[in-house]
Enzyme design. Sequence first.
Site, mmCIF file in Angstrom:
data_model
loop_
_atom_site.group_PDB
_atom_site.id
_atom_site.type_symbol
_atom_site.label_atom_id
_atom_site.label_comp_id
_atom_site.label_asym_id
_atom_site.label_seq_id
_atom_site.Cartn_x
_atom_site.Cartn_y
_atom_site.Cartn_z
ATOM 1 C CG LEU A 117 32.334 37.105 35.666
ATOM 2 C CD1 LEU A 117 32.013 36.499 34.466
ATOM 3 C CD2 LEU A 117 31.309 38.361 35.782
ATOM 4 C CB SER A 118 37.314 33.444 35.942
ATOM 5 O OG SER A 118 36.948 32.246 36.408
#
Length: 417
Positions: A117-118
């Site tokens: 999850l950037s």
Amino acid sequence: MNTPTGRDQLTDQITGPGHAAAPTGRLIDQLADRLAAAGDLTRPEWRQAMHAAPRHLFTPARAWCVPDGPGVAHTIDRAADPRGWWDGAYADAAIITQIADGDADPATGQGPWTSSLSAPGAVMTFLELLAPRPGDRVLEIGTGTGWTAALLSARLGDDRVTSVEVDPAVAEQAAANLRAAGFTPTLLTGEGADGAPDGAPYDRVHVTCGVTTVPYAWVRQTRPGGVLVFPWMPEFAGGHKARLTVTGDGRAIGRFHGSASYMMLRAQRGPQLQVPDEPAGVPGVEESMTLLDPRTVVGDSYGADVAIAGMLPDVMGAERSTRPHDDGSDGEGGEGRWCLILADTAGTSWACCRHRPGAREHLVHQAGPRRLWDEVADAYLRWVGWGSPGRNRFGMTITATGQQVWRDDPTNTITAT
């Protein structure tokens, strides 16, 4: 009793030390305020999308949290440490959600990171670079946890977003996350390099994984005037944000817009850069000295990085450093060693240039048919001869036959001399 789910969780109360009675919406605003102060978030539409797609709905119960900036990477565990988990969900930090393609525990952080999850700052800068307009149709390459697809869906509508994920397990979890959050974009499981031709043409292509070579399918599936945004991750040094516009004759042309560090498109995972730790004495190694400080080559400017990568697209480069031993016996005056290591992607040649603190010259070892340090040094000095142009003066053109890096104008392509 009804249990709130999805978008209803915006009014949930987060309990625990430091978060007593803190609404989720307040955490979203606090994160958005930090991103705005950093210059990563300038459009109110994306702040609204962050409220419509709360990030915690896409954060796994256990994962590895990597701050994008100061801070120490650490495990987040919702059951064991709820406060720490919420802090991680609403920090400007990447959340590692998969390691070794699912063969290791992501909460340990140990092993090759293969999905995440950037960090919100990176996500927002790319979305603002993408700049979709109302009614635009977007193709996303790399669904990941589904958060970016949710943000795009909140902004444009579910029917305007198509997202492709190569990993079936990641795709399945993303679909569950999106359903729980109340979004239903088109989700496909398959090779991202192929795009999604059945839904073409698209107005925007948003890529969430690094690419060294841009698949031409993405250009072909974008309408003239449409935009591709992706992390260009060349073999040499770090990555760069790229924004290209598709022309009427099948090309895509644009410039670089800042740094990027992303996990690679799986179809483009390349060889590891391997150079002997102690190159002296290895058979076939040539030893020489150089006046050029290798730290200058990689630390002078991102413009130098782009120029070298454009001129030498098959040369991998990275920094290697070691700490001094406790007794100072490192041969470098107790300061540790710093080297620029190089290798070609064909595996025929390698080089190592070691910085020697306080010395007049620096030590070079090279092996194979090519003299890679000489090539990189020549490319760097050529960039200096151009007046040391910054990264924003470079761009890229994609055609059906390949890609080229240029300086100032698309007709001024740069190649090795």
